[in-house]
Scaffold this motif. Structure first.
Motif, PDB file in Angstrom:
ATOM      1  N   ASP A 163      38.265  40.205  30.865  1.00  0.00           N
ATOM      2  CA  ASP A 163      36.878  40.087  31.305  1.00  0.00           C
ATOM      3  C   ASP A 163      36.518  41.262  32.223  1.00  0.00           C
ATOM      4  O   ASP A 163      37.183  41.487  33.236  1.00  0.00           O
ATOM      5  CB  ASP A 163      36.696  38.774  32.065  1.00  0.00           C
ATOM      6  CG  ASP A 163      35.237  38.503  32.400  1.00  0.00           C
ATOM      7  OD1 ASP A 163      34.371  39.319  32.030  1.00  0.00           O
ATOM      8  OD2 ASP A 163      34.970  37.466  33.050  1.00  0.00           O
ATOM      9  N   PRO A 164      35.481  42.043  31.886  1.00  0.00           N
ATOM     10  CA  PRO A 164      35.100  43.157  32.761  1.00  0.00           C
ATOM     11  C   PRO A 164      34.724  42.711  34.168  1.00  0.00           C
ATOM     12  O   PRO A 164      34.946  43.455  35.132  1.00  0.00           O
ATOM     13  CB  PRO A 164      33.899  43.778  32.029  1.00  0.00           C
ATOM     14  CG  PRO A 164      34.040  43.344  30.611  1.00  0.00           C
ATOM     15  CD  PRO A 164      34.670  41.989  30.665  1.00  0.00           C
ATOM     16  N   ALA A 165      34.182  41.501  34.303  1.00  0.00           N
ATOM     17  CA  ALA A 165      33.816  41.010  35.632  1.00  0.00           C
ATOM     18  C   ALA A 165      35.045  40.849  36.520  1.00  0.00           C
ATOM     19  O   ALA A 165      34.998  41.139  37.725  1.00  0.00           O
ATOM     20  CB  ALA A 165      33.069  39.683  35.511  1.00  0.00           C
ATOM     21  N   PHE A 166      36.165  40.395  35.925  1.00  0.00           N
ATOM     22  CA  PHE A 166      37.392  40.252  36.706  1.00  0.00           C
ATOM     23  C   PHE A 166      37.922  41.609  37.129  1.00  0.00           C
ATOM     24  O   PHE A 166      38.330  41.793  38.291  1.00  0.00           O
ATOM     25  CB  PHE A 166      38.449  39.499  35.887  1.00  0.00           C
ATOM     26  CG  PHE A 166      39.817  39.530  36.509  1.00  0.00           C
ATOM     27  CD1 PHE A 166      40.135  38.713  37.579  1.00  0.00           C
ATOM     28  CD2 PHE A 166      40.792  40.406  36.023  1.00  0.00           C
ATOM     29  CE1 PHE A 166      41.393  38.752  38.162  1.00  0.00           C
ATOM     30  CE2 PHE A 166      42.047  40.448  36.601  1.00  0.00           C
ATOM     31  CZ  PHE A 166      42.351  39.618  37.671  1.00  0.00           C
ATOM     32  N   ARG A 167      37.944  42.552  36.222  1.00  0.00           N
ATOM     33  CA  ARG A 167      38.462  43.883  36.562  1.00  0.00           C
ATOM     34  C   ARG A 167      37.593  44.547  37.633  1.00  0.00           C
ATOM     35  O   ARG A 167      38.103  45.208  38.541  1.00  0.00           O
ATOM     36  CB  ARG A 167      38.544  44.745  35.305  1.00  0.00           C
ATOM     37  CG  ARG A 167      39.549  44.237  34.277  1.00  0.00           C
ATOM     38  CD  ARG A 167      39.897  45.326  33.272  1.00  0.00           C
ATOM     39  NE  ARG A 167      38.719  45.708  32.486  1.00  0.00           N
ATOM     40  CZ  ARG A 167      38.395  45.163  31.326  1.00  0.00           C
ATOM     41  NH1 ARG A 167      39.155  44.194  30.819  1.00  0.00           N
ATOM     42  NH2 ARG A 167      37.333  45.568  30.654  1.00  0.00           N
TER      43      ARG A 167
ATOM     44  N   VAL B  94      28.042  42.755  45.078  1.00  0.00           N
ATOM     45  CA  VAL B  94      29.440  42.875  45.505  1.00  0.00           C
ATOM     46  C   VAL B  94      30.161  41.577  45.148  1.00  0.00           C
ATOM     47  O   VAL B  94      29.857  40.519  45.701  1.00  0.00           O
ATOM     48  CB  VAL B  94      29.541  43.158  47.017  1.00  0.00           C
ATOM     49  CG1 VAL B  94      31.003  43.258  47.430  1.00  0.00           C
ATOM     50  CG2 VAL B  94      28.787  44.428  47.376  1.00  0.00           C
ATOM     51  N   THR B  95      31.105  41.677  44.232  1.00  0.00           N
ATOM     52  CA  THR B  95      31.892  40.518  43.815  1.00  0.00           C
ATOM     53  C   THR B  95      33.357  40.813  44.073  1.00  0.00           C
ATOM     54  O   THR B  95      33.909  41.768  43.526  1.00  0.00           O
ATOM     55  CB  THR B  95      31.684  40.201  42.322  1.00  0.00           C
ATOM     56  OG1 THR B  95      30.285  39.976  42.068  1.00  0.00           O
ATOM     57  CG2 THR B  95      32.467  38.963  41.920  1.00  0.00           C
TER      58      THR B  95
ATOM     59  N   TRP C 218      36.791  25.884  35.431  1.00  0.00           N
ATOM     60  CA  TRP C 218      37.873  25.604  36.368  1.00  0.00           C
ATOM     61  C   TRP C 218      39.153  26.337  35.999  1.00  0.00           C
ATOM     62  O   TRP C 218      39.890  26.802  36.878  1.00  0.00           O
ATOM     63  CB  TRP C 218      38.132  24.098  36.430  1.00  0.00           C
ATOM     64  CG  TRP C 218      36.982  23.354  37.022  1.00  0.00           C
ATOM     65  CD1 TRP C 218      36.010  22.668  36.354  1.00  0.00           C
ATOM     66  CD2 TRP C 218      36.654  23.254  38.410  1.00  0.00           C
ATOM     67  NE1 TRP C 218      35.104  22.133  37.228  1.00  0.00           N
ATOM     68  CE2 TRP C 218      35.477  22.471  38.501  1.00  0.00           C
ATOM     69  CE3 TRP C 218      37.235  23.731  39.576  1.00  0.00           C
ATOM     70  CZ2 TRP C 218      34.875  22.166  39.712  1.00  0.00           C
ATOM     71  CZ3 TRP C 218      36.651  23.425  40.794  1.00  0.00           C
ATOM     72  CH2 TRP C 218      35.483  22.651  40.857  1.00  0.00           C
ATOM     73  N   THR C 219      39.422  26.474  34.721  1.00  0.00           N
ATOM     74  CA  THR C 219      40.626  27.183  34.310  1.00  0.00           C
ATOM     75  C   THR C 219      40.559  28.649  34.693  1.00  0.00           C
ATOM     76  O   THR C 219      41.512  29.215  35.236  1.00  0.00           O
ATOM     77  CB  THR C 219      40.831  27.044  32.793  1.00  0.00           C
ATOM     78  OG1 THR C 219      40.937  25.661  32.452  1.00  0.00           O
ATOM     79  CG2 THR C 219      42.089  27.777  32.356  1.00  0.00           C
ATOM     80  N   GLY C 220      39.407  29.282  34.428  1.00  0.00           N
ATOM     81  CA  GLY C 220      39.245  30.683  34.812  1.00  0.00           C
ATOM     82  C   GLY C 220      39.307  30.870  36.320  1.00  0.00           C
ATOM     83  O   GLY C 220      39.885  31.838  36.816  1.00  0.00           O
ATOM     84  N   ALA C 221      38.713  29.928  37.051  1.00  0.00           N
ATOM     85  CA  ALA C 221      38.765  30.004  38.509  1.00  0.00           C
ATOM     86  C   ALA C 221      40.203  29.905  39.007  1.00  0.00           C
ATOM     87  O   ALA C 221      40.599  30.616  39.943  1.00  0.00           O
ATOM     88  CB  ALA C 221      37.908  28.909  39.124  1.00  0.00           C
ATOM     89  N   CYS C 222      40.989  29.040  38.378  1.00  0.00           N
ATOM     90  CA  CYS C 222      42.393  28.892  38.788  1.00  0.00           C
ATOM     91  C   CYS C 222      43.199  30.142  38.464  1.00  0.00           C
ATOM     92  O   CYS C 222      44.097  30.526  39.227  1.00  0.00           O
ATOM     93  CB  CYS C 222      43.012  27.682  38.104  1.00  0.00           C
ATOM     94  SG  CYS C 222      42.384  26.094  38.692  1.00  0.00           S
TER      95      CYS C 222
END
Length: 292
Positions: free
Chosen positions: A69-73, A245-246, A262-266
């Motif tokens: 996920d680009p948002a995570f990177r 800013v994330t 919830w899985t992605g958050a974990c």
């Protein structure tokens, strides 16, 4: 010829019974179990949930999805550079301020040193609110500017940008570097500084050759602690209102509360925990070498 001892040893030692073997270890079991239940069990549940896709079963696919996920990177990169930049800023500013408090005589130096201890108890959002009152869109600085110039808005609009988050983190975390530095400076023998000064050494040379070597362990310990805390900071990013800013903590909040993922958050939380624990191990090593 020496007199042989009577059977059973000397009379003074006959009535002394051997010391009973003390039972150790069992008393530590209850607190260990309590700590495991309070801290380790939630971590186990966190890891278990991160390996559970929506369709059920156990798989590492949620990690692959989040890492792709680009948002995570982007959040990971933002978290790392903000933490590193804030740590460098805290080290530089903290060293200069601690140097002035410890070695430059001025009225109220002891009161300022005590205030540093009090500052450590402040919540991070309180410092952010103070910066908003001063540099916010309707803050004091912009209000004075519009009153003087008659402009519709003031020039200070940086608090909702990454630079505003960086300023807030440096402001809040600098005392965490100053505290160990002040303790280290108090152990420096002032006779060395006086001797170097009498021999004609200038202040920069004294700082470089006498003070800085003694301060390196405290700088390393304080910097490690600040780096860990910046990686996990949530309140400053939230209260500055920097929507662009994330960081990893805010991404956990976004996925869990706003997206109900919830899985992605974990998964993101596990990554954050792994980074934090690794840096904490580094912090403990540095602190041990520094004598903390």
């Amino acid at each position: 010829m020496p007199t042989p001892l009577p059977p059973g040893g000397p009379p003074a030692l006959r009535n002394i019974s051997p010391r009973p073997r003390q039972k150790t270890g069992w008393w530590a079991l209850p607190p260990v179990v309590a700590l495991a239940f309070v801290f380790l069990y939630p971590l186990v549940l966190l890891v278990q949930q991160s390996l559970t896709p929506l369709e059920g079963g156990t798989s590492v696919r949620p990690y692959a999805d989040v890492f792709a996920d680009p948002a995570f990177r982007e959040a990971l990169g933002t978290t790392v550079w903000l933490a590193l930049a804030a740590t460098v800023g805290c080290l530089v500013l903290g060293f200069v301020l601690a140097l002035v408090i410890a070695f430059v005589p001025f009225p109220g130096a002891k009161a300022v040193a005590r205030f540093v201890d009090v500052f450590l108890s402040f919540p991070s959002f309180l410092i952010t609110l103070a910066l908003l009152f001063v540099y916010g869109t309707v803050g004091m600085a912009n209000g004075m500017w519009t009153d003087v110039t008659g402009a519709a808005s003031g020039p200070f609009q940086f608090l909702t940008t990454p630079w505003g988050v960086l300023l807030a983190e440096i402001t809040y975390f600098t005392p965490f570097v100053m505290r160990p530095l002040l303790a280290a400076f108090s152990q420096i023998d002032t006779a060395q500084i006086e001797a170097a000064s009498s021999l004609g050494a200038k202040a920069p040379r004294i700082v470089r050759q006498i003070i800085l070597p003694e301060a390196l362990p405290a700088l390393a310990a304080g910097g490690s602690l600040v780096l860990i805390m910046c990686l996990n900071e949530f309140g400053i990013v939230l209260f500055t209102g920097a929507k662009g800013v994330t960081t990893l903590p805010t991404l956990v909040y976004s996925k869990a509360i706003l997206e109900s993922d919830w899985t992605g958050a974990c998964v993101v939380a596990v990554v954050n925990v792994v980074i934090s624990v690794s840096l904490y191990g580094l912090y403990r090593v540095v602190s041990r070498r520094a004598g903390a």
